[in-house]
Design a protein around this motif. Structure first.
Motif, mmCIF file in Angstrom:
data_model
loop_
_atom_site.group_PDB
_atom_site.id
_atom_site.type_symbol
_atom_site.label_atom_id
_atom_site.label_comp_id
_atom_site.label_asym_id
_atom_site.label_seq_id
_atom_site.Cartn_x
_atom_site.Cartn_y
_atom_site.Cartn_z
ATOM 1 N N THR A 89 0.772 -1.380 0.023
ATOM 2 C CA THR A 89 -0.088 -0.118 0.014
ATOM 3 C C THR A 89 0.932 1.184 0.142
ATOM 4 O OG1 THR A 89 -1.866 -1.235 1.026
ATOM 5 C CG2 THR A 89 -1.718 1.201 1.283
ATOM 6 N N SER A 90 1.830 1.103 0.795
ATOM 7 C CA SER A 90 2.824 2.342 0.936
ATOM 8 C C SER A 90 3.469 2.815 -0.640
ATOM 9 C CB SER A 90 3.972 2.029 1.868
ATOM 10 O OG SER A 90 4.988 1.288 1.406
ATOM 11 N N LYS A 91 3.399 1.781 -1.493
ATOM 12 C CA LYS A 91 4.003 1.977 -2.813
ATOM 13 C C LYS A 91 2.978 2.637 -3.700
ATOM 14 C CE LYS A 91 7.573 -1.558 -2.165
ATOM 15 N NZ LYS A 91 8.228 -2.760 -2.729
ATOM 16 N N LEU A 92 1.636 2.566 -3.353
ATOM 17 C CA LEU A 92 0.556 3.000 -4.180
ATOM 18 C C LEU A 92 0.605 4.505 -4.124
ATOM 19 C CD1 LEU A 92 -1.980 0.190 -3.557
ATOM 20 C CD2 LEU A 92 -0.292 0.355 -5.411
ATOM 21 N N PRO A 93 0.158 4.908 -5.122
ATOM 22 C CA PRO A 93 -0.430 6.559 -5.208
ATOM 23 C C PRO A 93 -1.428 6.844 -3.955
ATOM 24 C CG PRO A 93 -0.475 5.771 -7.466
ATOM 25 C CD PRO A 93 -0.215 4.632 -6.414
ATOM 26 N N ARG A 94 -1.418 7.936 -3.463
ATOM 27 C CA ARG A 94 -2.091 7.994 -2.089
ATOM 28 C C ARG A 94 -3.621 8.022 -2.423
ATOM 29 N NH1 ARG A 94 0.915 10.599 1.948
ATOM 30 N NH2 ARG A 94 2.772 9.569 2.052
ATOM 31 N N PHE A 95 -4.032 8.248 -3.587
ATOM 32 C CA PHE A 95 -5.635 8.186 -4.049
ATOM 33 C C PHE A 95 -6.130 6.862 -3.789
ATOM 34 C CE2 PHE A 95 -3.846 7.836 -8.296
ATOM 35 C CZ PHE A 95 -4.643 6.846 -8.716
ATOM 36 N N LEU A 96 -5.273 5.815 -3.896
ATOM 37 C CA LEU A 96 -5.676 4.370 -3.638
ATOM 38 C C LEU A 96 -5.338 3.829 -2.133
ATOM 39 C CD1 LEU A 96 -3.757 2.776 -6.886
ATOM 40 C CD2 LEU A 96 -6.313 3.240 -6.525
ATOM 41 N N TRP A 97 -5.000 4.702 -1.266
ATOM 42 C CA TRP A 97 -5.096 4.257 0.097
ATOM 43 C C TRP A 97 -6.392 4.219 0.885
ATOM 44 C CZ3 TRP A 97 -0.205 6.335 3.237
ATOM 45 C CH2 TRP A 97 1.031 5.977 2.396
ATOM 46 N N PRO A 98 -6.562 3.828 1.980
ATOM 47 C CA PRO A 98 -7.632 3.742 2.721
ATOM 48 C C PRO A 98 -8.332 5.056 2.841
ATOM 49 C CG PRO A 98 -6.594 2.047 3.525
ATOM 50 C CD PRO A 98 -5.592 2.679 2.737
ATOM 51 N N LYS A 99 -9.372 5.443 2.579
ATOM 52 C CA LYS A 99 -9.889 7.092 2.964
ATOM 53 C C LYS A 99 -10.695 7.207 4.235
ATOM 54 C CE LYS A 99 -8.505 8.565 -1.143
ATOM 55 N NZ LYS A 99 -8.048 7.412 -1.702
ATOM 56 N N PRO A 100 -10.433 8.314 5.152
ATOM 57 C CA PRO A 100 -11.149 8.616 6.226
ATOM 58 C C PRO A 100 -12.460 8.795 6.183
ATOM 59 C CG PRO A 100 -9.657 10.596 5.562
ATOM 60 C CD PRO A 100 -9.325 9.633 4.757
ATOM 61 N N GLU A 101 -13.378 8.355 6.584
ATOM 62 C CA GLU A 101 -14.961 8.625 6.599
ATOM 63 C C GLU A 101 -15.109 9.983 7.114
ATOM 64 O OE1 GLU A 101 -18.961 6.895 8.458
ATOM 65 O OE2 GLU A 101 -17.210 5.543 8.490
ATOM 66 N N PRO A 102 -16.140 10.649 6.505
ATOM 67 C CA PRO A 102 -16.383 12.181 6.886
ATOM 68 C C PRO A 102 -17.273 11.774 8.198
ATOM 69 C CG PRO A 102 -16.597 12.094 4.581
ATOM 70 C CD PRO A 102 -16.453 10.596 5.115
ATOM 71 N N TYR A 103 -16.542 12.485 9.312
ATOM 72 C CA TYR A 103 -17.237 12.083 10.828
ATOM 73 C C TYR A 103 -16.770 13.051 11.613
ATOM 74 C CZ TYR A 103 -20.298 9.423 13.600
ATOM 75 O OH TYR A 103 -21.270 8.514 14.354
ATOM 76 N N GLY A 104 -17.737 13.874 12.392
ATOM 77 C CA GLY A 104 -17.195 14.960 13.551
ATOM 78 C C GLY A 104 -17.345 14.055 14.812
ATOM 79 N N PHE A 105 -16.403 14.085 15.596
ATOM 80 C CA PHE A 105 -16.774 12.901 16.954
ATOM 81 C C PHE A 105 -15.646 13.739 18.114
ATOM 82 C CE2 PHE A 105 -17.550 8.516 17.322
ATOM 83 C CZ PHE A 105 -17.931 8.561 18.632
ATOM 84 N N ALA A 106 -16.243 14.071 19.071
ATOM 85 C CA ALA A 106 -15.470 14.498 20.351
ATOM 86 C C ALA A 106 -16.226 13.864 21.641
ATOM 87 C CB ALA A 106 -15.869 16.128 20.601
ATOM 88 N N VAL A 107 -15.244 13.196 22.474
ATOM 89 C CA VAL A 107 -15.538 12.380 23.377
ATOM 90 C C VAL A 107 -14.817 13.115 24.773
ATOM 91 C CG1 VAL A 107 -14.909 10.110 24.576
ATOM 92 C CG2 VAL A 107 -15.032 10.503 22.100
#
Length: 354
Positions: free
Chosen positions: A285-303
């Motif tokens: 994965t580290s050798k792939l272009p960044r657009f092929l990496w796992p993407k963060p899910e849009p989410y707002g979160f505070a604990v």
């Protein structure tokens, strides 16, 4: 016959390979993440963050961490190195530029704005506008990723050096799963920097307890917060404060009651968790272009946590409709101020009734 688009894709791929092999040695370890907790019980899904007031929407560029002065002005550092001040009417101005990437920041007792700059180290923005470098390395080796700070009553500044990777490469730390993070303390009286703790998995946000007998450090990529004792019988020892969080803990702050607010950048990523046990997949994965990496899910979160690591409440925005990629949560005079490494806004949420 190859099309232009396929040629372009190949070019991006081989450029990525070149850049990868041009950087430091990359040797990922296997990591077995605990099963992620469901968003129920203490983490029950809600939409409280959607009622936040949005300040300077569309006008700022990633105010990762925030502080508020006695006049109600909000301060934060953006991705261009600017220190931004937003007045109570929402008007903003640039008051300085660090020449790097300012992250954690906090006013000291003298009114200087202490800044953890990812590239420049620990800085002080004085009232006259001058920027002084307080600490830029340890034992002759420059810091790689100065991240967050908290200031004790005696003026000592506790701060983290998150990784051996620079801020622009932080996702490589996620994939490598090695404990590169460190905790330091800088003493303005002696101008000395001391290493307190190393061997942490991306040492991110820090916060002192109300009595300053311990300090919390977010270990972002293992979904946990550690406690390092500064005083008492356990002084000099580290222990788990809370583990298996439902997302990636970024910055952490303490309120006047001694409770802690933790910003979760996003929720856990199933694809990333499944990949973690395999060094081969992570290296690939580290050798792939960044657009092929796992993407963060849009989410707002505070604990919100108490001094024993118990979850008191959560504030969420599923889908990140109003606030997402929250990296800092600061409580001041009945309001929460929420910053983000990437978003174009600051959130302000009244805590009454929450």
């Amino acid at each position: 016959m190859k099309t232009r688009s396929s040629n372009s894709l190949y070019s991006v791929f081989f450029l990525s390979l070149f850049l990868f092999h041009s950087c430091r040695s990359f040797d990922p370890l296997p990591y077995e993440p605990p099963p992620k907790p469901p968003l129920d019980g203490s983490y029950l899904t809600n939409t409280y963050l959607r009622s936040a007031e949005l300040i300077a929407k569309g006008q700022v560029k990633g105010l990762e961490s925030l502080d508020v002065d006695s006049s109600g002005n909000i301060y934060g550092g953006d991705r261009d190195g600017n220190i931004i001040r937003i007045n109570p009417e929402g008007k903003f101005e640039t008051v300085a530029n660090t020449g790097g990437r300012p992250l954690g920041l906090q006013f000291d007792a003298s009114g200087n704005l202490i800044i953890a700059d990812a590239y420049k180290g620990l800085l002080s923005l004085e009232k006259n506008g001058n920027i002084t470098v307080l600490s830029s390395g340890f034992e002759g080796v420059p810091f790689k990723f100065t991240d967050d700070i908290d200031i004790a009553k005696d003026g000592k500044i506790y701060f983290t050096d998150a990784s051996v990777y620079e801020q622009k490469e932080y996702l490589l730390d996620l994939l490598e799963s090695r404990p590169y993070g460190r905790l330091f303390v800088y003493d303005p009286k002696t101008k000395q920097t001391k290493l307190l703790l190393d061997g942490m998995y991306f040492a991110n946000g820090v916060a002192l307890s109300k009595n300053e007998d311990f300090i919390l450090i977010n270990e972002t990529y293992q979904y946990k917060i550690s406690r390092f004792w500064l005083k008492g019988k356990k002084a000099g020892t580290k222990e788990e404060f809370i583990s298996n969080l439902p997302g990636f803990p970024d910055n952490i702050t303490r309120n006047e009651k001694g409770e802690f607010w933790v910003a979760l950048f996003t929720v856990r990523n199933d694809r990333m968790d499944k990949m973690h046990p395999s060094p081969f997949l992570k290296k690939l994965t580290s050798k792939l272009p960044r657009f092929l990496w796992p993407k963060p899910e849009p989410y707002g979160f505070a604990v919100q946590l108490d001094e024993n690591g118990k979850v008191l409440s959560t504030l969420q925005d599923p889908g990140g409709e109003v606030l997402k990629e929250v990296t800092s949560v600061l409580e001041k005079k009945g309001y929460l101020y929420l910053g983000s490494l990437y978003s174009d806004r600051v959130g302000k949420l009244e805590l009454k009734g929450k």
